[in-house]
Write an enzyme that holds these catalytic residues in place. Structure first.
Site, PDB file in Angstrom:
ATOM      1  N   LYS A  47       0.848  -1.193   0.000  1.00 45.37           N
ATOM      2  CA  LYS A  47       0.000   0.000   0.000  1.00 45.37           C
ATOM      3  C   LYS A  47       0.887   1.248   0.000  1.00 45.37           C
ATOM      4  O   LYS A  47       1.981   1.239   0.571  1.00 45.37           O
ATOM      5  CB  LYS A  47      -0.875  -0.015   1.264  1.00 45.37           C
ATOM      6  CG  LYS A  47      -1.755   1.220   1.445  1.00 45.37           C
ATOM      7  CD  LYS A  47      -2.859   1.312   0.414  1.00 45.37           C
ATOM      8  CE  LYS A  47      -3.532   2.692   0.398  1.00 45.37           C
ATOM      9  NZ  LYS A  47      -4.298   2.920  -0.848  1.00 45.37           N
ATOM     10  N   GLY A  48       0.433   2.307  -0.662  1.00 44.52           N
ATOM     11  CA  GLY A  48       1.173   3.561  -0.712  1.00 44.52           C
ATOM     12  C   GLY A  48       1.503   4.052   0.693  1.00 44.52           C
ATOM     13  O   GLY A  48       0.616   4.146   1.532  1.00 44.52           O
ATOM     14  N   ASN A 129       5.066   6.173  -6.258  1.00 47.06           N
ATOM     15  CA  ASN A 129       3.751   6.484  -6.807  1.00 47.06           C
ATOM     16  C   ASN A 129       3.719   7.976  -7.066  1.00 47.06           C
ATOM     17  O   ASN A 129       3.496   8.764  -6.151  1.00 47.06           O
ATOM     18  CB  ASN A 129       2.679   6.061  -5.802  1.00 47.06           C
ATOM     19  CG  ASN A 129       1.294   6.552  -6.193  1.00 47.06           C
ATOM     20  OD1 ASN A 129       1.091   7.023  -7.312  1.00 47.06           O
ATOM     21  ND2 ASN A 129       0.364   6.444  -5.278  1.00 47.06           N
ATOM     22  N   CYS A 132      -0.862   9.323  -7.612  1.00 42.29           N
ATOM     23  CA  CYS A 132      -2.108   9.027  -6.908  1.00 42.29           C
ATOM     24  C   CYS A 132      -3.099  10.159  -7.090  1.00 42.29           C
ATOM     25  O   CYS A 132      -2.829  11.292  -6.705  1.00 42.29           O
ATOM     26  CB  CYS A 132      -1.878   8.800  -5.417  1.00 42.29           C
ATOM     27  SG  CYS A 132      -3.424   8.421  -4.583  1.00 42.29           S
ATOM     28  N   GLY A 246      -6.358  -4.007 -15.039  1.00 44.99           N
ATOM     29  CA  GLY A 246      -7.429  -4.915 -15.437  1.00 44.99           C
ATOM     30  C   GLY A 246      -7.025  -6.358 -15.635  1.00 44.99           C
ATOM     31  O   GLY A 246      -7.731  -7.113 -16.308  1.00 44.99           O
TER      32      GLY A 246
END
Ligand SMILES: Cc1cc2nc3c(=O)[nH]c(=O)nc-3n(C[C@H](O)[C@H](O)[C@H](O)COP(=O)(O)OP(=O)(O)OC[C@H]3O[C@@H](n4cnc5c(N)ncnc54)[C@H](O)[C@@H]3O)c2cc1C
Ligand SMILES: Cc1cc2nc3c(=O)[nH]c(=O)nc-3n(C[C@H](O)[C@H](O)[C@H](O)COP(=O)(O)O)c2cc1C
Ligand code: FES
Lengths: 303, 297
Positions: A47-48, A129, A132, A246
């Site tokens: 997780k970020g 990241n 975001c 996806g």
């Protein structure tokens, strides 16, 4: 199978296989560890993580769309100190490499988080990241090639850890930012993060999610868009590419490898099919055997 | 936005035990159509059934074909361990629930569970009030079954807008001490809301369990809190609440619920799927919960 399924992402980061799980869809790995085996994974992208703990956005935070979902979590995370002190020692016991996804509001925060994680055993690499969409200004680095390059250079100076930069697709030309972070000293590129989206409630005559109503779109709905982004990047940069968007089946993963990805990450599918990564991996291995591949790169589309 | 000194949600409220969850290929054994769009659907899922406890839920993958994409959470309504079946009580309100209503015996879907934290059961028998509004009846047959099995006296208070939304009597277990019905339109039982006459009932029970729409739960909470403050009851109150869920097991962080921390009006954010869906009512921040738009789906 005679082929070695491992993939190298540079600076000594070798994943046992190409199938990873995407940031924000697997926590820090501990929930999944409770629910079943995770040793088959090529990598866990955490997780970020920010410098200080973040509580995240007020609910509601998610909403389903056609073959996709919108999220506006707001980077809820316990802060880098807890990650370095409490989580990393547990990761050390795992055979799966853990890459910490890092987020920040400015260069200083990114640098401080990366510095803190630098000599921590159990941290195999960093994924910046720069994209975001759910915190204010979080996208600035990802949409401006100059700022993206400056950020990567600044982080590069403080860490010897393998550095992956995760790009946003919400730009006119993703290859410009890709080239900029390659110049800045990134070891690999992951693409893509979520697409900016919105869902409207006609009954309420406003967006379903709070604030501006915009949120990150993920899931099968974005796969064709994300594949195009990866294929474009493949032609623009030399760096190893990690394809995201996806992926929920072996076929999806193969499409990314053909488009030019060296590895992949499974995101939203982990929510509705917690066992999906093991299935995708065994599907890939079966495919490699059936088609006598020497390397995953044999799959690449070359024209 | 930033908090570090405050206790975390799991320190405050505990969290679900994920090691019990199984993703089982379950076979539909029956779909019993009830009044209106209500129905009860049963699956053969012996491993899930063996572990399921009252108030816990399962995540049903309605369709492998990505529409709808996410699983749908439903509380265990009835469980038969010897037959290895779990039943869910629901209304066809949207894409997922309407598809489930069309399943046939023999159809197979994935059922992941048990998930979440359920109701706490008494260590010594006494009297419990089970209070349900509309679809909020879903988790109670299983809870009743286990309470009655432990020698507990059960008072069943079922309210809804009209008689067509009441939980069907024939699905209730035997051994319920007293049954009270309230409908807003007076079509069955006493006319009015479930909260009417509550203070008296609260005074004669040790435990209250409630499930229903948030405004109803908030009203029950306020009534309970003032009775407790006035020293009229020492009963505990547990509520089962809902939040939109992406995963059901703590990784998407989508099912945020506002918790209340002692001495701190707004407590940390909790996860409905890990700290809940059943919580002691005093652990929730009811003002914030009510401000949240409900079921924007
Ligand atoms: C822990 C937990 C346990 C639950 N247990 C049960 C249960 O036992 N039985 C049960 O019936 N439901 C239960 N729910 C609610 C259930 O998950 C939702 O009703 C369901 O997801 C709706 O899915 P859908 O695809 O049918 O509707 P969607 O297609 O997602 O929504 C379609 C429309 O229905 C509306 N809608 C969605 N949910 C509701 C609702 N509950 N009431 C009225 N309108 C709604 C939405 O606003 C939307 O407009 C539970 C929820 C949680 C979080
Ligand atoms: C609920 C949720 C939370 C996410 N959190 C993060 C995050 O903290 N950091 C990040 O870089 N990407 C985050 N992402 C983006 C995913 O890692 C991934 O890039 C994106 O979802 C596309 O892949 P998918 O279609 O397979 O889900 C998140 C996605 C979702 C759905
Ligand atoms: S539903 Fe995903 S964290 Fe609760």
């Amino acid at each position: 199978m005679t082929m070695d399924p491992a993939v190298s992402l540079g600076r000594g980061l070798v994943l046992p296989n190409p199938v990873g799980v995407a940031s924000g869809t697997f926590g820090y790995g501990f929930e999944a560890e409770r629910m079943g085996p995770i040793a088959h994974l090529g990598a866990v992208y955490s997780k970020g993580t920010t410098l200080l703990p973040r509580e995240g956005n007020r609910p509601p935070r998610i909403s389903e769309t056609s073959a996709g979902m919108l999220n506006s979590i707001g980077l809820q995370n316990p802060g880098v100190e807890v990650v370095a002190r409490d989580y990393a020692p547990r990761w050390r016991e795992w055979s799966v490499p853990v890459v910490v996804n890092v987020a920040g509001a400015g260069i200083t925060e990114y640098v401080e988080v990366c510095e803190r994680l630098s000599d921590v055993a159990g941290v195999a690499g960093l994924e910046l990241n720069i994209s975001c969409p759910n915190i204010s200004h979080g996208m600035d680095f990802g949409t401006d090639p100059k700022r993206a390059k400056a950020l990567v250079e600044a982080v590069r100076r403080v860490t010897e850890l393998p550095l992956i930069v995760k790009l946003t697709p919400n730009v006119t030309d993703i290859t410009e930012v890709g080239r900029a972070v390659e110049d800045g000293g990134a070891d690999a590129i992951s693409a893509v993060n979520t697409y900016l989206g919105m869902k409207i409630s006609v009954k309420e005559r406003k967006p379903v999610l709070p604030g501006m109503g915009t949120a990150g779109l993920s899931g099968p709905a974005i796969k064709p868009l994300a594949l195009a982004a990866v294929a474009k990047l493949r032609r623009a940069v030399e760096l190893p590419l990690i394809g995201i968007g996806g992926i929920g089946s072996t076929e999806d993963a193969l499409e990314y490898l053909v488009a030019g990805a060296d590895a992949i990450q499974i995101g939203t599918a982990n929510f509705y099919r917690p066992g999906v990564s093991a299935e995708v991996l065994s599907g890939l291995i079966q495919f490699a055997t059936d088609n006598s591949l020497q390397s995953w790169r044999d799959l690449r589309w070359s024209d | 936005m930033i908090r570090s000194a405050v206790k975390s949600a799991s320190e405050l409220c505990g969290q679900s035990d994920l090691s019990r969850a199984v993703d089982e290929f379950a076979t539909c054994t029956s779909v019993e159509l009830l009044q209106g769009t209500l129905f009860e659907i049963r699956f053969h899922a012996p491993r899930v059934a063996a572990a399921a406890a009252p108030g816990e839920f399962a995540q049903l993958l309605v369709d492998e074909g990505q529409v709808p994409l996410l699983r749908r959470p439903f509380s265990f309504s009835r469980v038969d361990i010897s037959e290895g079946t779990v039943s869910f009580y629901l209304a066809a309100v949207g894409r997922g629930s309407s598809r489930l209503r069309l399943l046939h015996p023999g159809d197979r879907i994935r059922v992941l569970g048990p998930l979440g934290r359920g109701f706490s059961l008494p260590s010594s028998p006494g009297r419990s009030l089970l209070l349900a509004g509309g679809l909020g009846a879903a988790p109670f047959p299983l809870l009743m079954d286990q309470l009655i099995g432990r020698g507990e006296e059960v008072i069943w208070l079922n309210g809804s807008r009209s008689s067509s939304e009441l939980y069907p009597d024939h699905l209730l277990p035997s051994g319920i001490q007293s049954r009270l019905i309230r409908t807003q339109d007076g079509s069955k039982g006493d006319p009015g809301l479930v909260t009417e006459g509550l203070p008296e009932l609260m005074g004669v029970v040790q435990r209250i369990y409630a499930c229903g729409p948030n405004p109803m739960l908030a009203a029950v909470y306020r009534s309970w809190a003032s009775e407790v403050a006035a020293g009229h009851t020492a009963a505990s109150l547990e509520v089962s609440i809902e939040a939109p869920m992406g995963c059901g097991f703590g990784t998407c962080l989508g099912c945020a619920i506002p918790l209340a921390a002692e001495g701190d009006e707004s407590g940390p954010i909790g996860l409905c799927c890990r700290q809940g869906p059943v919580l002691p009512a005093q652990q929730l921040n009811w003002d914030q919960l009510l401000n949240q738009p409900a079921h924007l789906g």
